[in-house]
Design an enzyme around this catalytic site. Structure first.
Site, short mmCIF file in Angstrom:
data_model
loop_
_atom_site.label_atom_id
_atom_site.label_comp_id
_atom_site.label_asym_id
_atom_site.label_seq_id
_atom_site.Cartn_x
_atom_site.Cartn_y
_atom_site.Cartn_z
N TYR A 191 0.84 -1.20 0.00
CA TYR A 191 0.00 0.00 0.00
C TYR A 191 0.88 1.25 0.00
CZ TYR A 191 -3.23 3.65 1.28
OH TYR A 191 -3.94 4.82 1.28
N LYS A 214 1.36 4.18 -3.00
CA LYS A 214 1.12 5.62 -2.83
C LYS A 214 2.40 6.42 -3.13
CE LYS A 214 -3.24 5.55 -2.09
NZ LYS A 214 -4.17 6.22 -3.00
C1 8X3 Z 1 -4.58 6.28 4.19
C2 8X3 Z 1 -4.16 6.47 5.57
O1 8X3 Z 1 -2.84 5.49 7.53
O2 8X3 Z 1 -2.71 4.26 5.50
O3 8X3 Z 1 -3.70 6.50 3.22
O4 8X3 Z 1 -1.58 6.36 5.71
S1 8X3 Z 1 -2.77 5.59 6.08
#
Ligand code: 8X3
Length: 251
Positions: free
Chosen positions: A152, A156
């Site tokens: 994830y 990003k």
């Molecule tokens: C969403 C929030 O906590 O995964 O991007 O960074 S976190």
């Protein structure tokens, strides 16, 4: 003259995408909304067309399927698109990298990276015609990794870096590129990440005031409303109580 331009928003069936649809319809944007949950989009369409007198076109598209994205763009090829909010994204699970399910990692790559890339590539010819604006939704996790974030966070960081690369590639075309990077926003994000485990999901936003989807949508609306010579390039937007990906002042 009636506004013929459309704003294309991915992931508008909930959360930040839905809040963007509401905020931008309020500002007079016509909308094109592709998502898997078309019934949710139909409800939004009915509400926004009635309330704000804008046109809202909705399409059932699974962004995890590249052919569906291509067919969708074929369907809308006659439309003028002057804004893309490339927002759809998700996290699945919070296990260590080696313990993560491949299906989860693969879905995150499919949506956050592949669909994101395909949508941007197919939207750019439209945006060049209209001197348009791309808003990419990244995250604090694009600049800070955390335990259990692996793919994830990597996805990003990809959004952050490609946003800068697109700024450079599109320089001179009049197309603006903005990367909006939120911290914790109270949306379905945690419920999706924890696969419906309400207790785990609620604990993410407990003990402090997080951001709300509307906070991000209002910031995006502000960004889009700047004069054509102003490109807000990167906006990190955090809850006041959150100072880094993992530092949160909880009561
Ligand atoms: C969403 C929030 O906590 O995964 O991007 O960074 S976190």
């Amino acid at each position: 003259m009636k506004n013929e331009n459309y704003t294309l928003i991915t992931g508008a069936s909930s959360g930040i995408g839905e809040a963007c649809a509401i905020a931008l319809a309020r500002d007079g944007h016509n909308l094109i909304l592709p998502a898997r949950r078309k019934e949710k989009l139909e409800d939004l369409k009915t509400k926004l067309e009635k309330e704000y007198n804008v046109a809202v076109l909705v399409y059932k598209v699974d962004l995890g399927n590249i052919e569906e994205i291509e067919s969708f763009f074929n369907e809308i090829k006659g439309q003028k698109i002057n804004v893309l909010i490339n927002n759809a994204g998700l996290a699945l699970g919070k296990a260590s990298f080696e313990d993560s399910e491949w299906e989860d990692l693969n879905r995150v790559i499919d949506i956050n990276i592949k669909a994101f890339t395909k949508v941007a590539q197919l939207a750019i010819p439209h945006l060049k015609e209209t001197n348009g604006h791309i808003v990419n939704v990244s995250s604090i996790s694009g600049i800070e990794a955390y335990e259990g974030g692996s793919v994830y966070c990597g996805s990003k960081a990809y959004v952050k870096m490609i946003s800068k690369a697109l700024r450079i590639d599109l320089m001179g075309t009049g197309v603006r590129v903005t990367d909006i990077a939120p911290g914790l926003v109270d949306t379905e994000f945690a419920t999706v990440r924890f696969k419906g485990d309400k207790t785990k999901a609620d604990s993410v936003y407990e003990g402090f005031t997080p951001l709300f989807a509307k906070d991000i949508a209002d910031t995006i609306a502000f960004t889009l409303s700047r004069p054509k010579n102003v490109n807000l390039e990167y906006i990190l937007i955090m809850p006041t109580a959150q100072a880094s990906a993992t530092r949160i002042a909880k009561s």
